[in-house]
Design an enzyme around this catalytic site. Structure first.
Site, PDB file in Angstrom:
ATOM      1  N   TYR A  54       0.838  -1.210   0.000  1.00 47.31           N
ATOM      2  CA  TYR A  54       0.000   0.000   0.000  1.00 47.31           C
ATOM      3  C   TYR A  54       0.870   1.257   0.000  1.00 47.31           C
ATOM      4  CZ  TYR A  54      -3.723   3.220   1.506  1.00 47.31           C
ATOM      5  OH  TYR A  54      -4.615   4.262   1.596  1.00 47.31           O
ATOM      6  N   ARG A  59     -10.386  -0.754  10.500  1.00 53.84           N
ATOM      7  CA  ARG A  59      -9.867   0.553  10.901  1.00 53.84           C
ATOM      8  C   ARG A  59     -10.381   0.878  12.288  1.00 53.84           C
ATOM      9  NH1 ARG A  59     -10.007   3.931   5.263  1.00 53.84           N
ATOM     10  NH2 ARG A  59     -11.617   2.454   4.662  1.00 53.84           N
ATOM     11  N   ASN A  66     -13.864  -0.307  13.967  1.00 53.30           N
ATOM     12  CA  ASN A  66     -13.687  -1.407  14.938  1.00 53.30           C
ATOM     13  C   ASN A  66     -14.323  -1.060  16.276  1.00 53.30           C
ATOM     14  OD1 ASN A  66     -12.294  -3.147  13.368  1.00 53.30           O
ATOM     15  ND2 ASN A  66     -10.317  -2.877  14.389  1.00 53.30           N
ATOM     16  N   GLY A 123      -1.347  -2.376  21.347  1.00 51.02           N
ATOM     17  CA  GLY A 123      -0.330  -1.599  22.046  1.00 51.02           C
ATOM     18  C   GLY A 123      -0.904  -1.129  23.370  1.00 51.02           C
ATOM     19  N   ASP A 124      -0.261  -0.079  23.947  1.00 52.61           N
ATOM     20  CA  ASP A 124      -0.713   0.371  25.271  1.00 52.61           C
ATOM     21  C   ASP A 124      -1.788   1.460  25.172  1.00 52.61           C
ATOM     22  OD1 ASP A 124       0.663   2.586  24.499  1.00 52.61           O
ATOM     23  OD2 ASP A 124       2.192   2.494  26.070  1.00 52.61           O
ATOM     24  N   ASP A 130       3.234  -0.645  12.606  1.00 57.78           N
ATOM     25  CA  ASP A 130       2.167   0.294  12.970  1.00 57.78           C
ATOM     26  C   ASP A 130       2.799   1.611  13.423  1.00 57.78           C
ATOM     27  OD1 ASP A 130      -0.659   0.634  13.282  1.00 57.78           O
ATOM     28  OD2 ASP A 130      -0.317   0.769  15.438  1.00 57.78           O
ATOM     29  N   ARG A 166       0.781  10.020  14.240  1.00 55.64           N
ATOM     30  CA  ARG A 166       0.519  10.539  12.894  1.00 55.64           C
ATOM     31  C   ARG A 166      -0.357  11.763  13.054  1.00 55.64           C
ATOM     32  NH1 ARG A 166      -0.305   7.142   8.898  1.00 55.64           N
ATOM     33  NH2 ARG A 166       1.659   6.136   8.691  1.00 55.64           N
TER      34      ARG A 166
END
Ligand SMILES: NC(=O)c1ccc[n+]([C@@H]2O[C@H](COP(=O)([O-])OP(=O)(O)OC[C@H]3O[C@@H](n4cnc5c(N)ncnc54)[C@H](O)[C@@H]3O)[C@@H](O)[C@H]2O)c1
Length: 313
Positions: A144, A185, A189, A204-205, A271, A275
């Site tokens: 992608y 996504r 989700n 993750g955390d 991941d 961002r």
């Protein structure tokens, strides 16, 4: 009245764009192979005489006389673009070649839906357009990320070499009605899990941040970009408001009145940790464009859409 081709028009963003362009009085040709798009997203437009629907795969040449092309065809969510990674790269790269060839031949203006993924896991924060990115070329997301980067290269080369009238936008995380419940996504989700009363899964955390743009803000930016003169981009289109995954999960739980609990799972490969768009250039070039819809305002219609979708199952 313009004639406009939208590739990937039956997808999440494409369906909103088609509707907006029709409402402005244009003739819209929506091309899609339904890989991730759904006829349901555009079924309400089918009675409009200015709307045409074409089943076609953008990796094969397509000829039509139009004034503008929005090139959106490409699966956008990790489970879908990783399902057939070779095909994902082909869609971005061969699709770009086909649409740029068409634009060159018919002298149409063409806009590429690129992505914040071209920045990869960035060392610069927030990301501005001059940053070249930090992308893994051989990872599971590369089909992608690198496909979209190569498409940008092709757009710039058709511009420099053939004078094609191009525009490149880099879209950051966008959400809204017509997303697929199974697209993996984070917004979809969390909403689907909350509506079903299931555990909300954070990878993750939960301290990694994302920015979330409501689809109407994006479509406004896309049409403004298409209307610019003497500006190719790339330009970032996103919402700079940052939220951690934990904050998003808590907002979704409260807006859905859900009893769901948050659970934590290992982070998938590549991941990005952070961002966030720098939208200074968009503001400057697109008549002061900036996102207007807050996360809470955008989540409400999105939750209503998913509620209806799940009830109809
Ligand atoms: N949603 C986001 O947050 C986001 C972020 C960055 C970039 N983008 C880009 O915006 C565009 C639209 O994304 P979306 O979120 O609406 O995803 P989506 O998966 O809902 O839409 C993509 C559409 O393209 C169609 N398509 C896929 N391969 C095709 C092919 N070979 N030929 C013809 N049609 C094909 C799909 O069937 C679908 O209708 C994509 O190019 C994506 O990369 C989206």
């Amino acid at each position: 009245m313009k004639q406009i081709l939208v590739t990937g028009g039956a997808g999440f963003i494409g369906s909103h764009l088609c509707e907006r362009l029709l409402n402005e009085g244009n003739i819209v040709i929506c091309m899609d192979n339904y890989f991730t798009g759904r006829k349901q997203n555009i079924v309400h437009l089918l009675n409009n005489p200015n709307f045409e629907l074409v089943r076609h795969d953008v990796t094969f040449p397509y000829y039509v006389e139009v004034d503008e092309i929005y090139n959106l065809a490409c699966p956008a969510s990790p489970p879908h673009y990783q399902f057939d990674p070779v095909s994902t790269t082909k869609t971005s790269v061969i699709g770009a070649i086909n649409m740029l060839g068409l634009a060159k031949r018919i002298k149409a203006r063409i806009l590429q839906a690129s992505t914040s993924e071209v920045y990869g896991d960035p060392f610069v924060h927030p990301q501005e357009e001059s940053y070249w990115g930090n992308v893994n070329p051989i990872g599971i997301r590369s089909c992608y990320d690198e496909g979209k980067r190569c498409a940008e290269t092709l757009f710039m080369d058709y511009y420099r070499q053939n004078n094609v009238d191009i525009k490149i936008i880099r879209i950051f995380n966008t959400y809204g009605p017509n997303m697929r419940p199974d697209d993996g996504r984070v917004v979809s989700n969390f909403i689907v899990q909350a509506l079903k009363g299931e555990n909300i899964t954070i990878y993750g955390d939960g301290t990694q941040t994302r920015s979330f743009q409501y689809v109407d803000d994006l479509v406004e930016g896309m049409t403004r970009m298409m209307a610019t003169e003497n500006f190719t981009g790339p330009v970032n289109l996103g919402n700079p408001g940052e939220f951690t995954m934990i904050e998003l999960a808590e907002k979704v739980i409260s807006l859905t009145n859900s009893k769901s609990k948050i659970t934590f799972h290992p982070l998938p490969a590549d991941d990005p940790k952070q961002r966030k768009p720098n939208i200074t250039l968009a503001k400057e070039k697109l008549n002061g464009w900036e996102p207007k819809i807050s996360l809470e305002e955008g989540l409400r219609p999105t939750i209503a859409y998913f509620r209806q979708y799940l009830n109809a199952q």
